[in-house]
Design an enzyme around this catalytic site. Structure first.
Site, PDB file in Angstrom:
ATOM      1  N   ARG A 202      -9.366   1.308   7.340  1.00  0.00           N
ATOM      2  CA  ARG A 202      -8.919   0.571   6.169  1.00  0.00           C
ATOM      3  C   ARG A 202     -10.105   0.350   5.233  1.00  0.00           C
ATOM      4  O   ARG A 202     -11.259   0.370   5.661  1.00  0.00           O
ATOM      5  CB  ARG A 202      -8.313  -0.787   6.568  1.00  0.00           C
ATOM      6  CG  ARG A 202      -6.948  -0.700   7.242  1.00  0.00           C
ATOM      7  CD  ARG A 202      -5.904  -0.146   6.303  1.00  0.00           C
ATOM      8  NE  ARG A 202      -4.568  -0.100   6.867  1.00  0.00           N
ATOM      9  CZ  ARG A 202      -4.053   0.940   7.495  1.00  0.00           C
ATOM     10  NH1 ARG A 202      -4.796   2.021   7.707  1.00  0.00           N
ATOM     11  NH2 ARG A 202      -2.805   0.919   7.931  1.00  0.00           N
TER      12      ARG A 202
ATOM     13  N   CYS B 217       0.797  -1.223   0.000  1.00  0.00           N
ATOM     14  CA  CYS B 217       0.000   0.000   0.000  1.00  0.00           C
ATOM     15  C   CYS B 217       0.828   1.271   0.000  1.00  0.00           C
ATOM     16  O   CYS B 217       0.273   2.360   0.077  1.00  0.00           O
ATOM     17  CB  CYS B 217      -0.928   0.014   1.218  1.00  0.00           C
ATOM     18  SG  CYS B 217      -0.034   0.034   2.798  1.00  0.00           S
TER      19      CYS B 217
ATOM     20  N   GLU C 191      -7.737  -5.859   0.827  1.00  0.00           N
ATOM     21  CA  GLU C 191      -7.612  -4.796   1.835  1.00  0.00           C
ATOM     22  C   GLU C 191      -6.580  -3.777   1.415  1.00  0.00           C
ATOM     23  O   GLU C 191      -5.575  -4.106   0.771  1.00  0.00           O
ATOM     24  CB  GLU C 191      -7.207  -5.445   3.169  1.00  0.00           C
ATOM     25  CG  GLU C 191      -6.867  -4.469   4.277  1.00  0.00           C
ATOM     26  CD  GLU C 191      -5.396  -4.107   4.354  1.00  0.00           C
ATOM     27  OE1 GLU C 191      -5.078  -3.090   5.007  1.00  0.00           O
ATOM     28  OE2 GLU C 191      -4.563  -4.826   3.754  1.00  0.00           O
TER      29      GLU C 191
ATOM     30  N   ARG D 258      -8.059   2.937  13.551  1.00  0.00           N
ATOM     31  CA  ARG D 258      -7.339   2.554  12.331  1.00  0.00           C
ATOM     32  C   ARG D 258      -8.361   2.309  11.228  1.00  0.00           C
ATOM     33  O   ARG D 258      -9.175   1.389  11.332  1.00  0.00           O
ATOM     34  CB  ARG D 258      -6.526   1.285  12.585  1.00  0.00           C
ATOM     35  CG  ARG D 258      -5.643   0.842  11.427  1.00  0.00           C
ATOM     36  CD  ARG D 258      -4.991  -0.492  11.739  1.00  0.00           C
ATOM     37  NE  ARG D 258      -3.952  -0.840  10.783  1.00  0.00           N
ATOM     38  CZ  ARG D 258      -2.672  -0.536  10.908  1.00  0.00           C
ATOM     39  NH1 ARG D 258      -2.270   0.137  11.972  1.00  0.00           N
ATOM     40  NH2 ARG D 258      -1.791  -0.890   9.994  1.00  0.00           N
TER      41      ARG D 258
END
Length: 383
Positions: A303, A219, A256, A301
């Site tokens: 995502r 990522c 993801e 967090r």
């Protein structure tokens, strides 16, 4: 006595030690007096900086995102709430929801990256439970497996990885150390672009009923904290993911990544990814944007997850388990661990400590993830 893995605190320079004593819980760079000499602080004071720079955690709140640089005082909010040091690697792992039995392998730098890049296992567990409504099988394949956070969450739901691939050697070593499979056939340390590696995975899949392919392509090129470079070659690795989905034909896939993917190239990049999956016959749902704190992880967090299905079915995101009023906190996660000074700690320690919260009971293996979820649901009702 209990074995505790990876409870090691980063070292501090003399200058960093001068800084940290001035920062209160919830404080940041603005609390450091100008009498402490620092060129970087001078620059931040002139131009302004994120409130998380040189930040100290608060016991009563979740942490901010645990990044791959939580060993650096100026790169985020990673200072222990009470002790004048940065959080240890084990404390970072706890804030990521890795059980205490999860051992990370490799150099200190590699361990920070493994923890910071991982999908929190509890978030993986919540996703796996949700997707179980749409499948019956228990086998999955893990691409870009990392240190195994997403995979560990799926395994908590009695699912079994039959194959996995990871390029980084230490990440792969950690994955195998904790999976401890009876056979390593199908578990590959290597390049997903290598057609020989792809054939091994496809051959394994042909001998099993494979309902899900999971994974998170690198990522760095999507990250808002990085270069956000649409020409970064790592941003094209999703095509290998698409290729393996086409060859294996699972019922579902889940990919993801970081939220920066949504805005890359004004939103065109994620549309490109979705079209690639649609071109091989998959129905692609609108990406989920999940906050790990809503699913029992003591960390804010966020995502994104792209979910596709072989059949044209709409798959909504899993319902949040906790709202902000009931988030699991830093205290729930790390209170009671042995105190450390900067630079102290061992890869393996034999220590005595007890669980101070239901979350710690989960971390210590005293209750399962399912039992932990039941307890926090009950907590919401009784508060």
């Amino acid at each position: 006595m209990t074995l505790l893995y990876n409870h090691m605190a980063p070292r501090f320079s003399e200058l960093e030690q001068q800084m940290v004593v001035h920062i209160p819980p919830g404080g940041n760079w603005s609390n450091i007096p100008e009498s402490v000499p620092s060129k970087r602080l001078e620059q931040i004071r002139r131009s302004g900086g994120r409130t998380t720079y040189y930040g100290r955690l608060r016991w009563e709140k979740p942490s901010y995102t645990i990044s791959t640089y939580f060993n650096r005082i100026g790169n985020g909010c990673h200072i222990h709430p009470e002790q004048d040091r940065l959080i240890s690697t084990r404390e970072g792992a706890r804030l990521q929801s890795f059980p205490d039995s999860y051992r990370f392998i490799g150099s200190k730098g590699a361990i920070y990256k493994q923890i910071g890049n991982a999908v929190p296992p509890l978030l993986g567990y919540a996703i796996s439970k949700h997707l179980s409504k749409y499948i019956k099988g228990k086998s999955f394949i893990d691409l870009f497996a990392g240190a195994g956070g997403l995979s560990d969450g799926f395994r908590m739901n009695s699912m079994k990885p039959i194959a996995a691939i990871e390029m980084e050697k230490y990440y792969f070593d950690t994955y195998l150390e904790n999976l401890n499979p009876k056979s390593t056939k199908g578990f590959i340390h290597g390049d997903i672009c290598d057609k020989k590696n792809q054939k091994i995975i496809v051959d394994i899949a042909s001998t099993h009923k494979t309902d899900i392919i999971t994974g998170g392509p690198p990522c760095q090129g999507f990250s808002l904290a990085g270069w956000h470079n649409k020409d970064d070659l790592r941003n094209q690795l999703f095509k290998e993911f698409v290729s393996l989905v086409a060859k294996i034909s699972p019922k579902l896939f889940i990919m993801e990544n970081v939220p920066g993917m949504l805005s890359m190239d004004n939103g065109e990049f994620i549309k490109k990814i979705m079209k690639e999956f649609e071109s091989i016959g998959y129905h692609v749902n609108q990406p989920w944007k999940l906050n790990a704190a809503n699913y029992g992880v003591p960390q804010k967090r966020k995502r994104i997850f792209i979910i596709g299905s072989a059949k044209p079915i709409k798959i909504e995101a899993p319902e949040p388990i906790l709202d902000e009023e009931h988030f699991i906190t830093v205290k729930d996660a790390i209170y009671g661990l042995p105190s450390l000074e900067p630079g102290e700690g061992n890869e393996i320690s034999n220590v005595s400590f007890k669980a101070h919260s239901n979350y710690q009971k989960y971390l210590m293996g005293k209750i399962t993830a399912e039992e932990f979820y039941k307890k926090i649901q009950l907590m919401k009702i009784t508060v």
